[in-house]
Design an enzyme around this catalytic site. Structure first.
Site, PDB file in Angstrom:
ATOM      1  N   ASP A 168       0.832  -1.192   0.000  1.00  0.00           N
ATOM      2  CA  ASP A 168       0.000   0.000   0.000  1.00  0.00           C
ATOM      3  C   ASP A 168       0.870   1.247   0.000  1.00  0.00           C
ATOM      4  OD1 ASP A 168      -0.275   1.136   3.237  1.00  0.00           O
ATOM      5  OD2 ASP A 168       0.485  -0.900   2.899  1.00  0.00           O
ATOM      6  N   SER A 169       0.460   2.248  -0.767  1.00  0.00           N
ATOM      7  CA  SER A 169       1.111   3.548  -0.827  1.00  0.00           C
ATOM      8  C   SER A 169       2.577   3.395  -1.218  1.00  0.00           C
ATOM      9  CB  SER A 169       0.929   4.274   0.506  1.00  0.00           C
ATOM     10  OG  SER A 169       1.198   5.636   0.390  1.00  0.00           O
ATOM     11  N   ALA A 170       3.516   3.766  -0.328  1.00  0.00           N
ATOM     12  CA  ALA A 170       4.927   3.569  -0.651  1.00  0.00           C
ATOM     13  C   ALA A 170       5.237   2.098  -0.865  1.00  0.00           C
ATOM     14  CB  ALA A 170       5.799   4.127   0.476  1.00  0.00           C
TER      15      ALA A 170
END
Length: 327
Positions: A168-170
């Site tokens: 998720d995300s980074a």
């Protein structure tokens, strides 16, 4: 980047029409938990605030999950990992998970309950990776550790089973970057599930402009995470940092991008899907209505987040089984 709500983030009138009351309540609770107070914010302060929220929202493990902490050999020393096994055994594939947190916050504990639920829902072993982060370590340290985790899985850890990457995300950045770097190699990922990923889209247009100060990931949040990284070490066209800036999207496995509507990163997943499709590959992108960056932590508090998490788990289950996701 992850679901950290800085004091300047808001869920005001610009978003009230689209964000459901249960998600707005989650945003308010997150803001209270992650308040950093007056004065300069350091990585240590931000980590303490983020960890406080993670502990508060931790939902425990589903019955029958077993875990084991271990380390794999990385290019610069041991990389801590946590293995999750579902009640029925390791399953048909191995999932490697990279947590979010702007390359600054997060770790094995921050996404512990999320990983446990993914493991059970997918019916497969999952290994979470505690890669090195900024400001103590700079690019390409995080990528190097993420790639080393895949290499370990390809060589021994998966025991010949298919490997599915997720994050998720980074962590979505890392999953995509590793998938691109590993294509054509033995044990290359058989699929990837990217959750509100940061992939290096144009920060001046689209969702970056429309949702510049969205709840849970404001411009101030993004500026803080950027301040902890030395971008002189990151070439602007380096796909290890910016997967969307690669010049070749062929040969990639089935990819699922789950994005949040009220998120500056919303277009990254869609643009990545389009790049893969244009290269003849298979990819799906879903924009979850009324949701915000970091909605994984709201899955037990928001009807919309719960439904989106169900689609994430179904994607993992299907890719681990070698099937197209029924989304």
């Amino acid at each position: 980047m992850d679901g950290h709500a800085e004091n300047t983030a808001k869920s005001g009138p610009d978003y009230d029409w689209v964000i459901a009351p249960d998600t707005r309540a989650f945003i308010r609770e997150s803001r209270e938990l992650t308040a950093t107070g007056p004065g300069p914010v350091t990585a240590a302060i931000r980590r303490a605030a983020y960890n406080r929220a993670c502990v508060h929202f931790h939902a425990g493990h589903p019955p029958g999950v077993t875990t084991e902490d271990f380390a794999i050999d990385g290019p610069h020393g041991p990389i801590p990992c946590r293995r999750y096994l579902p009640p029925g055994g390791p399953g048909a594939a191995l999932i490697i998970y990279y947590h979010g947190g702007g390359f600054v916050v997060g770790g094995l504990d921050s996404h512990d309950d999320v990983c446990a639920e993914m493991c059970v829902g997918a019916g497969c072993e999952l290994v979470s990776v505690d890669y090195r982060m900024a400001p103590e370590f700079q690019h390409p340290a995080y990528f190097d550790d993420a790639f080393a985790a895949w290499a370990w899985a390809a060589e021994t850890g998966a025991a010949g089973r298919p490997i599915v990457l997720s994050g998720d995300s980074a962590g979505g950045t890392l999953a995509a970057a590793v998938t691109q770097a590993a294509r054509g190699k033995a044990g290359a990922p058989a699929g990837q599930v990217l959750i509100y990923p940061s992939l290096g889209g144009d920060p001046t247009r689209g969702s970056y402009a429309l949702n510049a100060d969205a709840p849970m990931l404001s411009k101030a949040d993004r500026d803080f995470y950027a301040s902890q990284r030395d971008f002189s070490l990151v070439p602007e066209d380096d796909p290890r940092a910016y997967p969307l800036r690669d010049t070749d999207f062929s040969g990639l496995p089935m990819t699922v991008c789950i994005n949040a509507q009220c998120d500056p990163l919303a277009d990254d997943g869609k643009d990545y899907r389009d790049a893969i499709l244009a290269a003849g590959g298979r990819a799906i992108s879903i924009e979850e209505p009324g949701l915000v960056h970091g909605f994984l932590r709201a899955r037990h508090r928001s009807v919309g987040a719960r439904a989106a998490f169900g689609r994430i788990v179904e994607s993992l289950r299907a890719l681990c089984a070698g099937e197209p996701p029924a989304l």
